[in-house]
Design a protein around this motif. Sequence first.
Motif, PDB file in Angstrom:
ATOM      1  N   GLY A 120       0.812  -1.217   0.000  1.00 32.75           N
ATOM      2  CA  GLY A 120       0.000   0.000   0.000  1.00 32.75           C
ATOM      3  C   GLY A 120       0.841   1.259   0.000  1.00 32.75           C
ATOM      4  O   GLY A 120       0.539   2.215  -0.717  1.00 32.75           O
ATOM      5  N   ILE A 121       1.918   1.257   0.784  1.00 37.73           N
ATOM      6  CA  ILE A 121       2.807   2.427   0.816  1.00 37.73           C
ATOM      7  C   ILE A 121       3.490   2.615  -0.534  1.00 37.73           C
ATOM      8  O   ILE A 121       3.638   3.744  -1.024  1.00 37.73           O
ATOM      9  CB  ILE A 121       3.837   2.280   1.954  1.00 37.73           C
ATOM     10  N   ALA A 122       3.873   1.515  -1.187  1.00 38.48           N
ATOM     11  CA  ALA A 122       4.508   1.621  -2.505  1.00 38.48           C
ATOM     12  C   ALA A 122       3.526   2.161  -3.540  1.00 38.48           C
ATOM     13  O   ALA A 122       3.907   2.980  -4.401  1.00 38.48           O
ATOM     14  CB  ALA A 122       5.031   0.261  -2.928  1.00 38.48           C
ATOM     15  N   VAL A 181       4.118  15.309  -6.921  1.00 42.96           N
ATOM     16  CA  VAL A 181       4.550  15.745  -5.593  1.00 42.96           C
ATOM     17  C   VAL A 181       5.883  15.040  -5.291  1.00 42.96           C
ATOM     18  O   VAL A 181       5.948  14.084  -4.536  1.00 42.96           O
ATOM     19  CB  VAL A 181       3.493  15.405  -4.525  1.00 42.96           C
ATOM     20  N   ILE A 182       6.930  15.524  -5.916  1.00 42.40           N
ATOM     21  CA  ILE A 182       8.227  14.853  -5.860  1.00 42.40           C
ATOM     22  C   ILE A 182       8.852  14.944  -4.466  1.00 42.40           C
ATOM     23  O   ILE A 182       9.529  14.021  -4.023  1.00 42.40           O
ATOM     24  CB  ILE A 182       9.176  15.441  -6.927  1.00 42.40           C
ATOM     25  N   ASP A 183       8.641  16.050  -3.759  1.00 41.02           N
ATOM     26  CA  ASP A 183       9.222  16.200  -2.423  1.00 41.02           C
ATOM     27  C   ASP A 183       8.684  15.133  -1.461  1.00 41.02           C
ATOM     28  O   ASP A 183       9.441  14.532  -0.686  1.00 41.02           O
ATOM     29  CB  ASP A 183       8.922  17.590  -1.854  1.00 41.02           C
ATOM     30  N   LEU A 184       7.389  14.906  -1.535  1.00 41.65           N
ATOM     31  CA  LEU A 184       6.782  13.890  -0.679  1.00 41.65           C
ATOM     32  C   LEU A 184       7.227  12.485  -1.085  1.00 41.65           C
ATOM     33  O   LEU A 184       7.431  11.618  -0.227  1.00 41.65           O
ATOM     34  CB  LEU A 184       5.255  14.013  -0.729  1.00 41.65           C
ATOM     35  N   VAL A 185       7.411  12.287  -2.397  1.00 43.47           N
ATOM     36  CA  VAL A 185       7.886  10.980  -2.889  1.00 43.47           C
ATOM     37  C   VAL A 185       9.309  10.726  -2.387  1.00 43.47           C
ATOM     38  O   VAL A 185       9.653   9.591  -2.009  1.00 43.47           O
ATOM     39  CB  VAL A 185       7.825  10.934  -4.434  1.00 43.47           C
ATOM     40  N   VAL A 207      12.177   6.839   3.772  1.00 43.03           N
ATOM     41  CA  VAL A 207      11.619   5.983   4.811  1.00 43.03           C
ATOM     42  C   VAL A 207      11.598   4.523   4.357  1.00 43.03           C
ATOM     43  O   VAL A 207      11.921   3.608   5.117  1.00 43.03           O
ATOM     44  CB  VAL A 207      10.199   6.476   5.202  1.00 43.03           C
ATOM     45  N   MET A 208      11.236   4.306   3.094  1.00 42.77           N
ATOM     46  CA  MET A 208      11.118   2.932   2.592  1.00 42.77           C
ATOM     47  C   MET A 208      12.485   2.247   2.469  1.00 42.77           C
ATOM     48  O   MET A 208      12.564   1.030   2.539  1.00 42.77           O
ATOM     49  CB  MET A 208      10.408   2.924   1.237  1.00 42.77           C
ATOM     50  N   VAL A 218      14.016  -4.030   6.799  1.00 44.84           N
ATOM     51  CA  VAL A 218      13.650  -4.434   8.158  1.00 44.84           C
ATOM     52  C   VAL A 218      12.386  -5.284   8.136  1.00 44.84           C
ATOM     53  O   VAL A 218      12.299  -6.324   8.797  1.00 44.84           O
ATOM     54  CB  VAL A 218      13.475  -3.195   9.065  1.00 44.84           C
ATOM     55  N   THR A 219      11.409  -4.883   7.347  1.00 48.27           N
ATOM     56  CA  THR A 219      10.164  -5.636   7.240  1.00 48.27           C
ATOM     57  C   THR A 219      10.402  -7.003   6.616  1.00 48.27           C
ATOM     58  O   THR A 219       9.859  -8.011   7.086  1.00 48.27           O
ATOM     59  CB  THR A 219       9.141  -4.849   6.389  1.00 48.27           C
ATOM     60  N   PHE A 220      11.200  -7.045   5.578  1.00 54.35           N
ATOM     61  CA  PHE A 220      11.469  -8.321   4.904  1.00 54.35           C
ATOM     62  C   PHE A 220      12.141  -9.310   5.847  1.00 54.35           C
ATOM     63  O   PHE A 220      11.709 -10.464   5.981  1.00 54.35           O
ATOM     64  CB  PHE A 220      12.335  -8.098   3.661  1.00 54.35           C
ATOM     65  N   TYR A 221      13.202  -8.877   6.502  1.00 57.01           N
ATOM     66  CA  TYR A 221      13.917  -9.796   7.390  1.00 57.01           C
ATOM     67  C   TYR A 221      13.100 -10.154   8.627  1.00 57.01           C
ATOM     68  O   TYR A 221      13.180 -11.279   9.124  1.00 57.01           O
ATOM     69  CB  TYR A 221      15.279  -9.213   7.782  1.00 57.01           C
ATOM     70  N   SER A 222      12.300  -9.229   9.116  1.00 59.53           N
ATOM     71  CA  SER A 222      11.434  -9.543  10.257  1.00 59.53           C
ATOM     72  C   SER A 222      10.387 -10.582   9.874  1.00 59.53           C
ATOM     73  O   SER A 222      10.128 -11.527  10.623  1.00 59.53           O
ATOM     74  CB  SER A 222      10.729  -8.290  10.761  1.00 59.53           C
TER      75      SER A 222
END
Length: 99
Positions: free
Chosen positions: A54-56, A67-71, A77-78, A84-88
Amino acid sequence: MRKTKRFIFRKIFLLPHKTSLTRPGPFKAYSFVPFSPLAMLDPTILTIGGIVLGIAIIERILERWGVIDLVDQFAKVMRFILPVTFYSALIYFFVTFMF
């Protein structure tokens, strides 16, 4: 001088003699859990994967809107969250999966 009494150890701790021990005979136990791709349909892993997906998707939509700044903030963050999410999730899968 005190007089000491002698006790025979076997008379004090006389155990009843067992003629035979009843032990269960050996038995064979088999446990086979085949590896199945359906084991990955764990709700926790699906929820984590759905959140990351969903975030992607939100990141791609924001990129199309310009909105390139927000991207860029999402990308920073990603870069941390995805590994971290993958290994967890991988560690969680192997800890909870019964081999």
